[in-house]
Design an enzyme around this catalytic site. Structure first.
Site, PDB file in Angstrom:
ATOM      1  CE1 TYR A  53      -3.529   2.713   0.613  1.00 26.40           C
ATOM      2  CE2 TYR A  53      -2.115   3.430   2.418  1.00 26.40           C
ATOM      3  CZ  TYR A  53      -3.182   3.652   1.568  1.00 26.40           C
ATOM      4  OH  TYR A  53      -3.898   4.818   1.661  1.00 26.40           O
ATOM      5  N   GLY A  60      -6.412   5.016  -0.277  1.00 23.29           N
ATOM      6  CA  GLY A  60      -7.782   5.031   0.199  1.00 23.29           C
ATOM      7  C   GLY A  60      -8.591   3.926  -0.450  1.00 23.29           C
ATOM      8  CG  HIS A  83      -4.616  13.808  -0.779  1.00 21.48           C
ATOM      9  ND1 HIS A  83      -4.851  13.178  -1.986  1.00 21.48           N
ATOM     10  CD2 HIS A  83      -4.898  12.879   0.182  1.00 21.48           C
ATOM     11  CE1 HIS A  83      -5.244  11.936  -1.767  1.00 21.48           C
ATOM     12  NE2 HIS A  83      -5.294  11.725  -0.465  1.00 21.48           N
ATOM     13  CG  ASN A 196      -1.251   8.620   6.151  1.00 19.26           C
ATOM     14  OD1 ASN A 196      -2.083   8.759   7.042  1.00 19.26           O
ATOM     15  ND2 ASN A 196      -1.404   7.777   5.147  1.00 19.26           N
ATOM     16  NE  ARG A 285     -18.968  29.071  49.787  1.00 16.19           N
ATOM     17  CZ  ARG A 285     -20.028  28.249  49.813  1.00 16.19           C
ATOM     18  NH1 ARG A 285     -19.881  26.996  50.201  1.00 16.19           N
ATOM     19  NH2 ARG A 285     -21.227  28.684  49.471  1.00 16.19           N
TER      20      ARG A 285
END
Length: 511
Positions: A53, A60, A83, A196, A285
């Protein structure tokens, strides 16, 4: 200062130095060796023809599409161009610089299979003060910050846009040429390795941690000033009361407020006065309980960010034994959850501060201070509308405190069917913290005005220093002034180091 990126990565302070202080960066020889060994593994795999890959396949939903060796460099360039698809206003320079250094850190860990020249090209951008134009919209936080990192990577190719010093959008090829830098060409796996990962959201989270740490201390300062101005009691801040509920942040906040209230004739004037309420309102307080819980939240977020700083977040990753394995480490859920949690905490620190402001301005609850802190109320409105502003910001922070990390949307043909929204979570966290600065600025103005109106009683050392600082830009109680410049100056006093440093010089360090 030069930050050296080693095989162990970088520290949070290194990221801040490069992002905000324009520190230079360099890569250690050990990191270069790590990257070279990792690249050798990728070259051997590619020569063997095995499908991997991102090396010999598409991305994707196209992960099963085999890419011919002759087109693999083209694949990496096409990946960056496609991208780099963000829209919107540019991200601030400090965010982009943090993101680039963190990407160098990721590559230097030696699990990305890239040539050292890729990391050096990013370092060259940092050291030449070249900031890619990174649009604010585009990242879903998985597979990391794809679009923002692609907008950084495309500048390395001599394409895309650069953020000019004046905010203009410049052509990257022109800026590189002006700096004497040449575009690079990508080899297999390198485009994917550039985009990535979680570097954008981690960068924003580290910047937010730095800001929150300071603002939570300043919230203790403004709370103490407000308690002093309202003739509150210091007894709820005694250490023995917080030892019996041992949340560390609460104890720290209470100790800060108690120390800040010492040496005050205003406090002395009513310490034994039975006419005062036995118990102050919650906004006074319970200040340490709220700010302290925020501090503990910040500690958790800091731990999460520290883990991410030593993490390998690329995909696929190259292992020393020669394997290249697909992973989900780019998913930003840890950072998204942490950012959403811190945004909730910071929003509440602002919310309780605004309640103290409202109390200071309300003649029925402020213990004899004039309406809206104006000595001539009616003709003058005092700080009435400053409180409106604070209230409006509190409402916005409540909207921003809604978590982004639960808002996943599927993408890439259902291959990436759950995303983190970590970019959105960290981006809105920074907005919440900027808003908190404004709310604390209104509390600073209001508390100082209240202290001034207690004259001739003299305030604590911290109160005197705050009065001196605020008087320089807001004057003394009297006719109404153009308030916006005073509020901006108060924001600067809250955000910057000068007032805090002066107070710590007088009373000791405030953690």
């Amino acid at each position: 200062m030069t930050v050296i990126v080693t095989p162990l990565g970088v520290s949070a302070s290194d990221v801040i130095a490069v992002a905000r202080d324009s520190a230079r960066a360099s890569i250690s020889s050990e990191a270069v060796q790590n990257m070279t060994r990792s690249r050798d593994i990728v070259d051997r795999i590619e020569a063997g023809g095995r499908p991997v890959y991102g090396v010999s396949t598409g991305f994707g939903a196209l992960a099963n599409t085999y890419i011919d060796p002759s087109r693999r460099a083209e694949l990496q360039h096409a990946l960056i161009r496609s991208h780099a698809a963000g829209v919107g206003a540019p991200m601030p320079r400090e965010v982009v610089r943090a993101m680039m250094l963190l990407r160098v850190r990721s590559l230097a860990l030696g699990h990305s299979g890239v040539r050292p020249l890729l990391a050096q090209a990013l370092v060259d951008l940092l050291n030449h003060d070249i900031t890619p134009w990174v649009p604010e919209h585009g990242s879903l936080g998985a597979s990391g910050d794809l679009a923002p990192l692609a907008h950084c990577a495309i500048v390395l190719l001599g394409e895309g846009w650069v953020l000019g010093k004046d905010g203009a959008r410049l052509d990257a090829a022109f800026v590189l040429a002006q700096a004497g830098l040449s575009p690079i060409s990508l080899a297999s796996k390198e485009g994917l390795a550039l985009i990535n990962g979680t570097d954008g959201m981690l960068g924003m989270l580290l910047l937010a941690i730095e800001d929150a740490r300071h603002l939570f201390t300043m919230a203790d300062v403004t709370a103490a000033l407000a308690v002093e101005a309202m003739l509150g009691s210091e007894r709820p801040f005694l250490p023995e009361l917080h030892a019996i509920r041992p949340h560390p942040g609460q104890a720290t906040s209470a100790a800060n407020i108690h120390r800040l209230l010492q040496g005050s004739s205003i406090m002395d004037s009513h310490r034994d006065d039975v006419a005062h309420a036995v118990q102050d309102a919650y906004s006074m307080r319970c200040a340490p309980q709220v700010a302290g819980a925020a501090r503990d939240t910040l500690a958790f977020v800091t731990t999460t960010a520290a883990r991410e700083l030593v993490s390998v977040v690329d995909n696929p990753v190259v292992l020393p034994d020669g394997r290249v394995e697909s992973t989900g480490n780019f998913h930003g859920a840890p950072l998204g959850f942490a950012a959403d949690f811190l945004a909730i905490a910071a929003a509440e620190v602002g919310a309780i501060a605004e309640r103290r402001v409202d109390r200071l301005l309300d003649v029925t609850r402020s213990r004899e201070l004039p309406p809206f802190l104006s000595p001539d109320a009616g003709v003058n409105s005092g700080l009435m509308i400053a409180q409106y502003t604070a209230a409006g910001i509190v409402a916005e922070n409540r909207r921003l405190a809604a978590p982004a990390s639960v808002d996943s949307l599927p993408t890439s043909g259902m291959q990436e069917d759950h995303v983190s929204m970590g970019w959105a979570a960290t981006k809105k966290l920074r907005t919440v913290l900027d808003n908190l600065t404004s709310i604390l600025a209104v509390e600073l103005l209001s508390a100082v005005r209240g202290i001034q109106l207690r004259a001739p009683l003299t305030p604590s050392p911290a109160g005197r220093l705050a009065v001196s600082a605020v008087s320089a830009f807001a004057g003394t109680p009297g006719p109404d002034i153009f308030l916006a410049p005073a509020m901006e100056a108060a924001r600067t006093a809250i955000a910057g180091p000068a007032l805090r440093t002066a107070i710590e010089d007088a009373v000791g360090q405030l953690p």
